[in-house]
Design an enzyme around this catalytic site. Sequence first.
Site, PDB file in Angstrom:
ATOM      1  N   GLY A 207       0.823  -1.205   0.000  1.00  0.00           N
ATOM      2  CA  GLY A 207       0.000   0.000   0.000  1.00  0.00           C
ATOM      3  C   GLY A 207       0.851   1.246   0.000  1.00  0.00           C
ATOM      4  N   ASN A 208       0.235   2.371   0.303  1.00  0.00           N
ATOM      5  CA  ASN A 208       0.961   3.641   0.408  1.00  0.00           C
ATOM      6  C   ASN A 208       0.329   4.484   1.508  1.00  0.00           C
ATOM      7  OD1 ASN A 208      -1.215   5.318  -0.852  1.00  0.00           O
ATOM      8  ND2 ASN A 208      -0.685   4.091  -2.671  1.00  0.00           N
ATOM      9  N   TYR A 209       0.860   5.683   1.710  1.00  0.00           N
ATOM     10  CA  TYR A 209       0.459   6.506   2.843  1.00  0.00           C
ATOM     11  C   TYR A 209      -0.725   7.438   2.552  1.00  0.00           C
ATOM     12  CZ  TYR A 209       4.925   5.110   4.918  1.00  0.00           C
ATOM     13  OH  TYR A 209       5.972   4.395   5.428  1.00  0.00           O
ATOM     14  N   ALA A 275      -4.095   7.519  -5.085  1.00  0.00           N
ATOM     15  CA  ALA A 275      -2.711   7.041  -5.163  1.00  0.00           C
ATOM     16  C   ALA A 275      -2.766   5.548  -5.482  1.00  0.00           C
ATOM     17  CB  ALA A 275      -1.986   7.292  -3.850  1.00  0.00           C
TER      18      ALA A 275
END
Length: 407
Positions: A207-209, A275
Site C-alpha cells: 500500500g501507500n500513505y 494514489a
Amino acid sequence: MKGKKIIVGITGSIAAYKSAYLIRLLIKQGAEVQVLITAAGKEFITPVTLSALSGKPVLSEFFRDESGMWNSHVELGLWGDAMVIAPASANTMAKMANGICDNYLLTAYLSCRCPVFVAPAMDFDMYLHPATQRNIATLRSFGNYVIEPGEGELASGLQGKGRMEEPEKIVAVLNNFFATREDLSKKKILITAGPTYEKIDPVRFIGNYSSGKMGYALAEECAGRGAEVTLVSGPVTLKAGHPRIKIVPVESAQEMYEASTNLFKEMNIAILCAAVADFTPGQVASSKIKRKKEDMILHLKPTRDIAASLGGLKKENQRLIGFALETDDEELNAISKMERKNLDFIVLNSLRNPGAGFRSDTNQITIIDKSGKKTDFPLKSKQEAAKDIVDYLVQYEISRPENDKNF
C-alpha cells in the site's frame, strides 16, 4: 444572498460594533439573519440593538426562561446556509480549534453543517502570537474560511494587523462564495481517492500513505457547487458528508480500474486523485505466509493504468484531470504524464514542499494545463486547495477557444 440563512456569531471584541453594520447589509441583500452572542460580546454591543436589526431574538443562552424551553443548537446547525463569526476573538478561536463548547455560540459552531467563515479581530501582538497562528491554521484545516484581518490603527492605539475586515468586504466574500455554489450544476463528476491495497496474502498487502483527504475535499467542493459526484474510494477512514456524493468503495488497483472505466462514459468530468499502486503481486497466497530463514522474493506485475485508459476513452465534451506526486524533475515528469495520458490539466504536488503530500491536512499545488500554462498556489488547507482546483476547472472551460457547449 437573497433567501440565504446566515448565522452571525459575535464574540468579545471592540469590533463588535461592526457587526451591526454587517447584519444591516445582510438584511438589505435579502438574507435571513440569526444572531448569536457570547457573554463577553454583550459587554460591547447590546442584544436589543442586534435584535432590532435582525428582526429576531438574539440567542445567547441554552434555556429561554424558567419554563425549561431551550434553544436547540442542533436545529440551528441544520438551519443555516453559512455561519459568520465576526468578530472572532483570540479566545473564541482557541476554543473552536480545540473543540471546547462552553457557551451557546461554540456549541452551535460544532453542530453546524454549513460553511463557517471566521473574521478575526484583536491586537496585532495577539494576532501574531504563535498560539493564535496555530489555531487559525487548525481552523483552516477543518475547512473553515478565515477572512484575514486588515492593517491599521487598533483599539490599543498601536498600528498593525488585527482589525476585523470591513462588513462590506465580508458580505462580498459571502456573495462570491454563494455565486460559485451552482457553477457545476447538472455536471456528473467522477473522483478517485485514497490508496489501493494489493494483497500478498490474507493478512498482508502492498500500500501507500495516502489518507484520501485531498480526494474527499474535492468531492465535497464539487458536490457543494451543484455536481453529482461519484467517489471511487480506496480504503480510508473518512466519511463523505454531502448528500450528492455517492461512494463506490474499492480495495485494489484492479477494482478501481474496473469501477472508473465503467463509470467514465456517463461523466462530464473525471478527477483522478487516488494514489493507485503501480505494481501488484503476481500471485496471492491463499493462506498466511510463514516466516522462514531464507529470503522471500515477491514477484510484482504492473497494474492497469487508469489515467491512460480514461484518456483513451475521453470524448471532446469530457474533461480529465490528473495528479502527479513527484520527488525529482517534478514539472518535467508532470508534463510528460499529462501528455501521455491525454489529460486536460494536471495537479502537481512535490514531496520537497513541507506540509504537502500524504496524510497532511495541507497541500501546496501547481496546476499545469496542456497549453503549457503553469499556475502556482501557496500552501493551503486541502479544502482550500480543492476550491482552487475546481475554480481552475471552471475557468479553464470558460476560456477554452472552442468552449464546447456540451460540457
